[in-house]
Design a protein around this motif. Structure first.
Motif, mmCIF file in Angstrom:
data_model
loop_
_atom_site.group_PDB
_atom_site.id
_atom_site.type_symbol
_atom_site.label_atom_id
_atom_site.label_comp_id
_atom_site.label_asym_id
_atom_site.label_seq_id
_atom_site.Cartn_x
_atom_site.Cartn_y
_atom_site.Cartn_z
ATOM 1 N N UNK A 138 0.812 -1.213 0.000
ATOM 2 C CA UNK A 138 0.000 0.000 0.000
ATOM 3 C C UNK A 138 0.849 1.268 0.000
ATOM 4 N N UNK A 139 2.133 1.167 0.340
ATOM 5 C CA UNK A 139 2.980 2.356 0.441
ATOM 6 C C UNK A 139 3.073 3.123 -0.869
ATOM 7 N N UNK A 140 3.069 2.426 -1.988
ATOM 8 C CA UNK A 140 3.185 3.116 -3.271
ATOM 9 C C UNK A 140 1.918 3.899 -3.601
ATOM 10 N N UNK A 141 0.810 3.605 -2.917
ATOM 11 C CA UNK A 141 -0.446 4.298 -3.179
ATOM 12 C C UNK A 141 -0.610 5.545 -2.307
ATOM 13 N N UNK A 142 0.359 5.852 -1.442
ATOM 14 C CA UNK A 142 0.256 7.006 -0.562
ATOM 15 C C UNK A 142 0.291 8.285 -1.394
ATOM 16 N N UNK A 143 -0.596 9.195 -1.076
ATOM 17 C CA UNK A 143 -0.608 10.501 -1.702
ATOM 18 C C UNK A 143 0.574 11.284 -1.130
ATOM 19 N N UNK A 144 1.630 11.460 -1.928
ATOM 20 C CA UNK A 144 2.849 12.077 -1.420
ATOM 21 C C UNK A 144 2.636 13.532 -0.985
ATOM 22 N N UNK A 148 1.054 13.324 2.442
ATOM 23 C CA UNK A 148 2.074 12.861 3.389
ATOM 24 C C UNK A 148 3.014 14.017 3.751
ATOM 25 N N UNK A 149 3.435 14.756 2.746
ATOM 26 C CA UNK A 149 4.323 15.900 2.975
ATOM 27 C C UNK A 149 3.626 16.952 3.838
ATOM 28 N N UNK A 150 2.337 17.202 3.584
ATOM 29 C CA UNK A 150 1.592 18.174 4.377
ATOM 30 C C UNK A 150 1.516 17.767 5.848
ATOM 31 N N UNK A 151 1.289 16.496 6.103
ATOM 32 C CA UNK A 151 1.226 16.022 7.491
ATOM 33 C C UNK A 151 2.615 16.086 8.134
ATOM 34 N N UNK A 152 3.654 15.723 7.393
ATOM 35 C CA UNK A 152 5.015 15.862 7.918
ATOM 36 C C UNK A 152 5.319 17.308 8.282
ATOM 37 N N UNK A 153 4.728 18.248 7.563
ATOM 38 C CA UNK A 153 4.950 19.659 7.809
ATOM 39 C C UNK A 153 4.489 20.136 9.176
ATOM 40 N N UNK A 154 3.718 19.330 9.872
ATOM 41 C CA UNK A 154 3.280 19.680 11.219
ATOM 42 C C UNK A 154 4.404 19.513 12.230
ATOM 43 N N UNK A 155 5.485 18.860 11.825
ATOM 44 C CA UNK A 155 6.662 18.732 12.678
ATOM 45 C C UNK A 155 7.616 19.867 12.338
ATOM 46 N N UNK A 156 7.911 20.712 13.309
ATOM 47 C CA UNK A 156 8.830 21.831 13.092
ATOM 48 C C UNK A 156 10.250 21.315 12.936
#
Length: 173
Positions: free
Chosen positions: A9-15, A18-26
Motif C-alpha cells: 500500500x505504500x506506493x499508493x500514498x498521496x505524497x 504525506x508531505x503536508x502532514x510531515x509539515x506539522x513537525x517543526x
C-alpha cells in the motif's frame, strides 16, 4: 486518526498529503558547507538531527537529487550551519541548484577550513562516518570535530511550508 500501511500500500500514498502532514513537525534549517578545492560549496538541508553523545555524532539527510552533496561528501570536513531567524534568504539561496551561492555571503573558515556562515545560530564541523540509503534521500552519519553557537540569536524554524520564529511560552519562567 492513524494509518498503518503494509508494503504493497505504500506506493499508493498521496505524497502531497504525506508531505503536508510531515509539515506539522517543526524543523530547524541548516546550510551544509565545505571547501571544494579553493571554492566554498553549500546546500540547504532541513533534515538534520543529533544522533549520539558518545561518540558525538549527528546525521543529515541530503536528497539523492542534490548536485552539491556528491562534491561536499568528498571534503575532509564540512560544516552544518544552523541558520538564525533572520537568514531565510540564505536558506532560499542555498536551496537553489547551481549558481554563485556564496557571492556576497559573509563566512569564515573553521580551523580545518570548512565555511561557517556569518550570523549562523550554531555550527557543527564534522567528517563523514557513514552513508546509508534512505529512499529518495541519503542518511549521512557524521562524526563531530568542533562546534559553536551564538547565544544571542534565535534559530530559523520551518513549519507547514513556511519560515517561522520561536515564541517563548514560558514567559520568563
Amino acid at each position: 486518526m492513524s494509518t498503518r500501511l503494509d508494503r504493497s500500500a505504500r506506493s499508493a500514498v498521496n505524497t502531497r498529503a504525506f508531505r503536508d502532514v510531515l509539515g506539522h513537525f517543526c524543523s530547524g534549517v541548516t546550510v551544509v558547507t565545505a571547501m571544494v578545492g579553493d571554492e566554498p560549496a553549500g546546500f540547504t538541508c532541513q533534515s538534520f538531527s543529533a544522533l549520539s553523545l558518545d561518540p558525538p555524532q549527528v546525521l543529515l539527510c541530503p536528497s539523492k537529487r542534490s548536485t552539491s552533496w556528491p562534491t561536499i561528501r568528498t571534503a575532509d570536513t564540512f560544516c552544518i550551519n544552523v541558520l538564525s531567524s533572520g537568514q531565510h534568504d540564505l536558506s532560499d539561496r542555498f536551496a537553489q541548484s547551481g549558481g554563485p551561492k556564496f557571492v556576497g555571503v559573509r563566512w569564515h573558515p573553521t580551523e580545518r577550513g570548512a565555511p561557517i556562515l556569518g550570523g549562523a545560530a550554531a555550527w557543527f564541523e564534522v567528517t563523514l562516518a557513514a552513508e546509508h540509503d534512505g529512499g529518495d534521500h541519503l542518511i549521512a552519519v557524521a562524526d563531530l570535530l568542533d562546534f559553536g553557537a551564538d547565544s544571542t540569536t534565535q534559530p530559523l524554524i520551518f513549519h507547514r511550508s513556511r519560515y517561522r520564529g520561536i515564541v517563548d511560552l514560558n514567559h520568563g519562567s
